[in-house]
Design a protein around this motif. Structure first.
Motif, PDB file in Angstrom:
ATOM      1  N   THR A 282       0.825  -1.217   0.000  1.00 22.43           N
ATOM      2  CA  THR A 282       0.000   0.000   0.000  1.00 22.43           C
ATOM      3  C   THR A 282       0.851   1.256   0.000  1.00 22.43           C
ATOM      4  O   THR A 282       0.391   2.318  -0.443  1.00 22.43           O
ATOM      5  N   MET A 283       2.084   1.149   0.472  1.00 25.65           N
ATOM      6  CA  MET A 283       2.995   2.303   0.443  1.00 25.65           C
ATOM      7  C   MET A 283       3.198   2.790  -0.990  1.00 25.65           C
ATOM      8  O   MET A 283       3.438   3.974  -1.237  1.00 25.65           O
ATOM      9  N   PHE A 353      13.885   7.299   4.287  1.00 22.15           N
ATOM     10  CA  PHE A 353      13.718   7.584   2.864  1.00 22.15           C
ATOM     11  C   PHE A 353      12.240   7.682   2.482  1.00 22.15           C
ATOM     12  O   PHE A 353      11.854   8.528   1.673  1.00 22.15           O
ATOM     13  N   ASN A 354      11.408   6.800   3.051  1.00 23.70           N
ATOM     14  CA  ASN A 354       9.964   6.909   2.801  1.00 23.70           C
ATOM     15  C   ASN A 354       9.413   8.228   3.333  1.00 23.70           C
ATOM     16  O   ASN A 354       8.519   8.833   2.729  1.00 23.70           O
ATOM     17  N   PHE A 458       2.354   6.857   4.563  1.00 26.29           N
ATOM     18  CA  PHE A 458       3.606   6.824   5.313  1.00 26.29           C
ATOM     19  C   PHE A 458       3.349   6.373   6.749  1.00 26.29           C
ATOM     20  O   PHE A 458       4.120   5.586   7.316  1.00 26.29           O
ATOM     21  N   ALA A 459       2.264   6.862   7.334  1.00 28.37           N
ATOM     22  CA  ALA A 459       1.918   6.468   8.703  1.00 28.37           C
ATOM     23  C   ALA A 459       1.663   4.955   8.778  1.00 28.37           C
ATOM     24  O   ALA A 459       2.071   4.294   9.747  1.00 28.37           O
ATOM     25  N   VAL A 460       0.997   4.404   7.769  1.00 29.79           N
ATOM     26  CA  VAL A 460       0.730   2.957   7.743  1.00 29.79           C
ATOM     27  C   VAL A 460       2.046   2.174   7.724  1.00 29.79           C
ATOM     28  O   VAL A 460       2.229   1.220   8.480  1.00 29.79           O
ATOM     29  N   TYR A 461       2.974   2.596   6.865  1.00 30.44           N
ATOM     30  CA  TYR A 461       4.251   1.878   6.792  1.00 30.44           C
ATOM     31  C   TYR A 461       5.062   2.066   8.063  1.00 30.44           C
ATOM     32  O   TYR A 461       5.753   1.155   8.519  1.00 30.44           O
TER      33      TYR A 461
END
Length: 500
Positions: A282-283, A353-354, A458-461
């Protein structure tokens, strides 16, 4: 170049090349493939403003505070922009531009599995040829009926899903871990060079010729690349007839995808219930949303809101893509250095990096509505947003090779499907927001939505991301005794021991 022939342990002849390593040849050809695929896929949105009938008669009736006055940005009257004959509103335009993406979503998933049980080289060839033929039919169906055009584009998407998951899967076979991040960064970042070329070439072509010529000339370049792919690329190092014994042994002893194992069962249940897998795939939506907003929507924004010509729009939108390309390569090398030098933890580097890719681009995009019609400030922010987005190539782009390298084909296909989901949703949402509203306020919402999407994923990852190998990566594998005998005796390491 002289080539010394030896007999390998399987009784077949192997070439001992003293020239360019075969994996670098694969990287170069794959890079060209990514370039020409994106060139072919991304030029239609640039041609779109010249295809549809533009109506600016109602601009004088709007609040001039909410629009850029003619000449205030771009210094070009909208009358200088070519206008077409198709009466497609913004929503219909988004359907036309994303119909192929709807077909690509299931196609990517199926292709991701097919490359693990069939020849990825052949799959790419068939997919590419069929895709080119359907792209060339675009003008024919556009003139006939827009609904037929949408169906045709959907079918073309179904046929064109192989190259990205196939090349991703081949990367796991051809690139050893100590070179994977940087070589993959160079190879995959060529997609943005294709977008740059699509913007520049298409804008000039549309302004100097009829828009239809772009649909015949540009896809032809992909057919020329197919000849190079056929002659120079092989599914795995073990199938390459000219690879040196040293390189074959080097790749055999590296942690590349195990080509001597076949999957008897695909662990779908374990995949679907794995939070790290969901976080990884999903990212991909976040950078895809930004990328496809640029490719599919910003040409209309540049022409209808900032009043640039089609040629100027192509050149100006190529600049952010150029910075993305340089950024992607740079962050790929930086990420590889971080990994090999143990400067920081593997997962921490992905988070950093993300974060640059998502939070950095979100901040830049959210600032665009604040600068009004200042074309210099807008361009700087768009460039900065794309430069930040390129950091994703140094982040979790290849995370599936950490999690389950033996299923890299399937997982890269699933990841690509989510990537394409961003390509589908972004233009449609943006089209709905700006439908009959080519105003600063409406486009401000577009930029805010893009920023919010980046922050969310980003929060999910950040919460669920991982670099730990998943236990099911090895749990349902059976030995393929026939292929096992092909391991070259030049290697002093038993490849199978790497997976015990």
């Amino acid at each position: 170049m002289k080539t010394k022939i030896q007999v390998s342990c399987d009784g077949k002849m192997k070439g001992r090349s003293r020239g360019v390593p075969a994996r670098y040849v694969f990287a170069a050809v794959a890079m060209l493939g990514m370039f020409f695929n994106m060139l072919t896929n991304c030029f239609p949105p640039v041609a779109l403003p010249a295809m549809v009938r533009r109506n600016t008669s109602d601009i004088s009736e709007k609040d001039t505070v909410d629009v850029c006055i003619f000449g205030q940005a771009g210094q070009n009257s909208s009358s200088e922009v070519k206008t077409g004959k198709f009466d497609w509103d913004e929503v219909m335009q988004s359907y036309v531009m994303t119909a192929a993406c709807f077909g690509l979503v299931p196609s990517m998933i199926v292709a991701g599995r097919l490359v693990e049980i069939w020849s990825p080289k052949l799959l790419v060839a068939v997919s590419t040829v069929m895709g080119v033929l359907f792209t060339m039919l675009f003008p024919v169906f556009a003139k006939w009926d827009v609904n037929a055009l949408i169906v045709t584009q959907f079918v073309s998407g179904l046929l064109m899903g192989a190259p990205i998951p196939a090349i991703n899967a081949m990367i796991s076979s051809w690139f050893p871990p100590e070179e994977r991040q940087k070589l993959a960064g160079i190879t995959l970042s060529a997609m943005n060079l294709g977008v740059i070329a699509a913007n520049g070439i298409t804008g000039k072509m549309v302004d100097s010729m009829d828009w239809q010529f772009a649909f015949y000339i540009i896809p032809s370049s992909l057919l020329a690349w197919m000849l190079l792919w056929h002659l120079c690329v092989y599914d795995t190092p073990q199938k390459h007839p000219r690879i040196s014994q040293e390189e074959l042994a080097y790749l055999a002893t590296s942690n590349v995808k195990d080509q001597f194992q076949t999957k008897s069962v695909l662990p779908w249940k374990q995949m679907l219930t794995s939070p790290p897998i969901w976080a990884h795939v999903t990212m991909a939506i976040a950078p895809s949303w930004v990328f496809n907003t640029y490719v599919n929507n910003l040409p209309t924004y540049m022409v209808d809101v900032l009043h640039y010509s089609t040629t100027q729009t192509g050149y100006l939108l190529a600049i952010p893509q150029l910075f993305f390309w340089m950024s992607a390569i740079s962050f790929g090398f930086i990420s590889q250095w971080v990994k090999t030098s143990h400067f920081m933890g593997h997962l921490l580097s992905y988070h950093i990096f993300n974060g640059i890719a998502t939070l950095g681009s979100a901040a830049c995009l959210a600032a665009v509505p604040l600068v009004g019609c200042s074309e210099v400030a807008i361009l700087v922010l768009l460039v900065a947003a794309m430069a930040c987005s390129g950091a994703y190539m140094g982040g979790s782009k290849l995370n599936h090779m950490d999690l389950a390298i033996n299923y890299s084909g399937t997982l890269s296909g699933v990841q690509a499907a989510f990537d394409i989901s961003g390509a589908v949703l972004a233009p449609i949402v943006n089209g709905l927001v700006t439908n009959h509203q080519q105003t600063l306020t409406a486009w401000g919402r577009v930029f805010y939505i893009s920023a919010a999407v980046n922050v969310f994923f980003f929060a999910v990852y950040l919460i669920f991301g991982s670099v730990e190998e998943q236990p099911w990566n090895r749990s349902v594998i059976r030995q393929d005794h026939e292929d096992k005998g092909k391991v070259n005796q030049a290697s002093t390491v038993n490849v199978m021991e790497l997976y015990k």
